[in-house]
Design a protein around this motif. Sequence first.
Motif, PDB file in Angstrom:
ATOM      1  N   THR A  74       0.818  -1.224   0.000  1.00 30.90           N
ATOM      2  CA  THR A  74       0.000   0.000   0.000  1.00 30.90           C
ATOM      3  C   THR A  74       0.851   1.273   0.000  1.00 30.90           C
ATOM      4  O   THR A  74       0.483   2.251  -0.643  1.00 30.90           O
ATOM      5  CB  THR A  74      -0.957   0.035   1.206  1.00 30.90           C
ATOM      6  OG1 THR A  74      -0.218  -0.205   2.399  1.00 30.90           O
ATOM      7  CG2 THR A  74      -2.034  -1.035   1.076  1.00 30.90           C
TER       8      THR A  74
ATOM      9  N   TYR B 230      -7.837   3.442  -2.396  1.00 31.21           N
ATOM     10  CA  TYR B 230      -7.689   2.877  -3.738  1.00 31.21           C
ATOM     11  C   TYR B 230      -8.888   3.256  -4.612  1.00 31.21           C
ATOM     12  O   TYR B 230      -9.929   3.659  -4.102  1.00 31.21           O
ATOM     13  CB  TYR B 230      -7.571   1.346  -3.636  1.00 31.21           C
ATOM     14  CG  TYR B 230      -6.179   0.902  -3.241  1.00 31.21           C
ATOM     15  CD1 TYR B 230      -5.596   1.343  -2.054  1.00 31.21           C
ATOM     16  CD2 TYR B 230      -5.435   0.066  -4.067  1.00 31.21           C
ATOM     17  CE1 TYR B 230      -4.316   0.952  -1.701  1.00 31.21           C
ATOM     18  CE2 TYR B 230      -4.148  -0.326  -3.716  1.00 31.21           C
ATOM     19  CZ  TYR B 230      -3.595   0.117  -2.535  1.00 31.21           C
ATOM     20  OH  TYR B 230      -2.325  -0.266  -2.199  1.00 31.21           O
ATOM     21  N   ASP B 231      -8.724   3.104  -5.934  1.00 28.74           N
ATOM     22  CA  ASP B 231      -9.834   3.421  -6.846  1.00 28.74           C
ATOM     23  C   ASP B 231     -10.921   2.352  -6.806  1.00 28.74           C
ATOM     24  O   ASP B 231     -12.103   2.655  -6.922  1.00 28.74           O
ATOM     25  CB  ASP B 231      -9.317   3.549  -8.282  1.00 28.74           C
ATOM     26  CG  ASP B 231      -8.285   4.650  -8.422  1.00 28.74           C
ATOM     27  OD1 ASP B 231      -8.613   5.790  -8.024  1.00 28.74           O
ATOM     28  OD2 ASP B 231      -7.161   4.392  -8.878  1.00 28.74           O
TER      29      ASP B 231
ATOM     30  N   PHE C 211      -7.451  -2.709  -4.819  1.00 29.70           N
ATOM     31  CA  PHE C 211      -7.136  -3.440  -3.596  1.00 29.70           C
ATOM     32  C   PHE C 211      -7.965  -4.717  -3.570  1.00 29.70           C
ATOM     33  O   PHE C 211      -9.181  -4.677  -3.721  1.00 29.70           O
ATOM     34  CB  PHE C 211      -7.452  -2.583  -2.371  1.00 29.70           C
ATOM     35  CG  PHE C 211      -6.804  -3.114  -1.112  1.00 29.70           C
ATOM     36  CD1 PHE C 211      -5.577  -2.622  -0.690  1.00 29.70           C
ATOM     37  CD2 PHE C 211      -7.406  -4.122  -0.375  1.00 29.70           C
ATOM     38  CE1 PHE C 211      -4.959  -3.113   0.454  1.00 29.70           C
ATOM     39  CE2 PHE C 211      -6.799  -4.633   0.770  1.00 29.70           C
ATOM     40  CZ  PHE C 211      -5.567  -4.121   1.193  1.00 29.70           C
TER      41      PHE C 211
ATOM     42  N   ALA D  39       1.999   1.733  -3.519  1.00 33.38           N
ATOM     43  CA  ALA D  39       0.858   2.049  -4.382  1.00 33.38           C
ATOM     44  C   ALA D  39       0.464   3.527  -4.242  1.00 33.38           C
ATOM     45  O   ALA D  39       0.199   4.216  -5.235  1.00 33.38           O
ATOM     46  CB  ALA D  39      -0.320   1.148  -4.038  1.00 33.38           C
TER      47      ALA D  39
ATOM     48  N   LEU E  58      -5.634   2.038  -9.149  1.00 26.78           N
ATOM     49  CA  LEU E  58      -5.275   1.291  -7.943  1.00 26.78           C
ATOM     50  C   LEU E  58      -6.402   0.341  -7.536  1.00 26.78           C
ATOM     51  O   LEU E  58      -7.532   0.770  -7.302  1.00 26.78           O
ATOM     52  CB  LEU E  58      -4.989   2.269  -6.785  1.00 26.78           C
ATOM     53  CG  LEU E  58      -3.520   2.677  -6.579  1.00 26.78           C
ATOM     54  CD1 LEU E  58      -2.952   3.296  -7.842  1.00 26.78           C
ATOM     55  CD2 LEU E  58      -3.373   3.628  -5.406  1.00 26.78           C
TER      56      LEU E  58
ATOM     57  N   LYS F 220       0.368   6.585  -7.041  1.00 27.58           N
ATOM     58  CA  LYS F 220      -0.803   7.424  -7.333  1.00 27.58           C
ATOM     59  C   LYS F 220      -0.438   8.908  -7.255  1.00 27.58           C
ATOM     60  O   LYS F 220      -0.923   9.716  -8.050  1.00 27.58           O
ATOM     61  CB  LYS F 220      -1.921   7.097  -6.327  1.00 27.58           C
ATOM     62  CG  LYS F 220      -3.271   7.705  -6.680  1.00 27.58           C
ATOM     63  CD  LYS F 220      -3.926   7.010  -7.858  1.00 27.58           C
ATOM     64  CE  LYS F 220      -5.292   7.556  -8.195  1.00 27.58           C
ATOM     65  NZ  LYS F 220      -5.883   6.893  -9.368  1.00 27.58           N
TER      66      LYS F 220
END
Lengths: 217, 217
Positions: A106, A164-165, A123, A109, A121, A113
């Motif tokens: 994470t 996340y997205d 998860f 990540a 992203l 971003k």
Amino acid sequence: MSNELKGLLVVISAPSGTGKTTLTHMLLKEFPNMEFSVSYTTRPPRPGEVNGKDYYFVDRETFERMVEEGDFLEWAEVYGNLYGTSKSQVLKALNEGKDIILDIDTQGALQVKKNFPEAVLIFVLPPSLSELERRLRRRGTDDEETIERRLKVAREEIKRAPLYDYIVVNDVLEVAFENLKSIIRAEKCKTERLAEQFEKVVKDPEIVTLLKGGRNE
Amino acid sequence: MSNELKGLLVVISAPSGTGKTTLTHMLLKEFPNMEFSVSYTTRPPRPGEVNGKDYYFVDRETFERMVEEGDFLEWAEVYGNLYGTSKSQVLKALNEGKDIILDIDTQGALQVKKNFPEAVLIFVLPPSLSELERRLRRRGTDDEETIERRLKVAREEIKRAPLYDYIVVNDVLEVAFENLKSIIRAEKCKTERLAEQFEKVVKDPEIVTLLKGGRNE
């Protein structure tokens, strides 16, 4: 340079034992245009590891110069070794129309971003912590202490999932895979991604002109 | 009230002849949870049309009161008749976990987006205007004048496609359908949609607590 649509940068994170490796390999098989990003590291190569395939093996001086020059999308020090994802290399591949997948934690990540907001992203969540524990035990590769540590790290990682997205629950593998595939396909249909490259998805020059004109009205 | 994840409002627009009706029916078959929205109209019912199934047939006074009370997500006057999509009705269905699909023109779609930003707007493009013309002629339902008018309207509609969330080209029907399905599946995995309802996708209360806690850190 190819005439392909500019590629996607997909970042997948998941607690250890969630099935991320299996899912990532399924994605690589599904999308022939998708590649794993090869990381840089200062760790010495292990027997059989190939420079440029498993990692790019560089010395600490080279790595630190790359950090200073801002050439990493993300980097971290783990047990005294440096690991990083090269920005120039990822951008080159994306511009050639390749989709790149990063399998990182994470912290990495969220660095990606920040440096590259177009990154997608995802998860992957386990259905429950007790199921995650069962999967880790069934795997049989970790001792009790390692399992406890992985579960502790899992809790910390899950807390960051809302940043996340997308969130995909890996309860039934096929459903999780279907969702991951869909996310990648859908992202390629997003207008904001297509806007600068309509001519690559629409063959008719008149439609392209209408699409481009419409944006400026 | 069900415990379903809150539904999606999907709006599809496409020039006449692009294959939107076929694609929409394929979607309704694929997603049993998805429903067409029934519009309100002041047009008198045609033989065989059923109130509440084909349309809600209301008089102009009722319709205009609904407009004043802001009960339409979108409405328009076409050849002297009023047509509109009821906001309260759509919201009720979404809250029950149903996905709603609206098949409306670009003006209506953009009204919906303004009144309900969570709506997912998808524009289906023909591969080319000449192919669109071929498809309209092959259909054999329109005279020359109608075809010319449809192509003119198509050009105007295509100009507004860049205002949509997604663009799908219907060159090969199966590919277009795969992309539409993917968009709907992917939207259901978006963190921003899940954030208020994690407990509906994650059964483990501990994971839900971690997800919710993480957002406030």
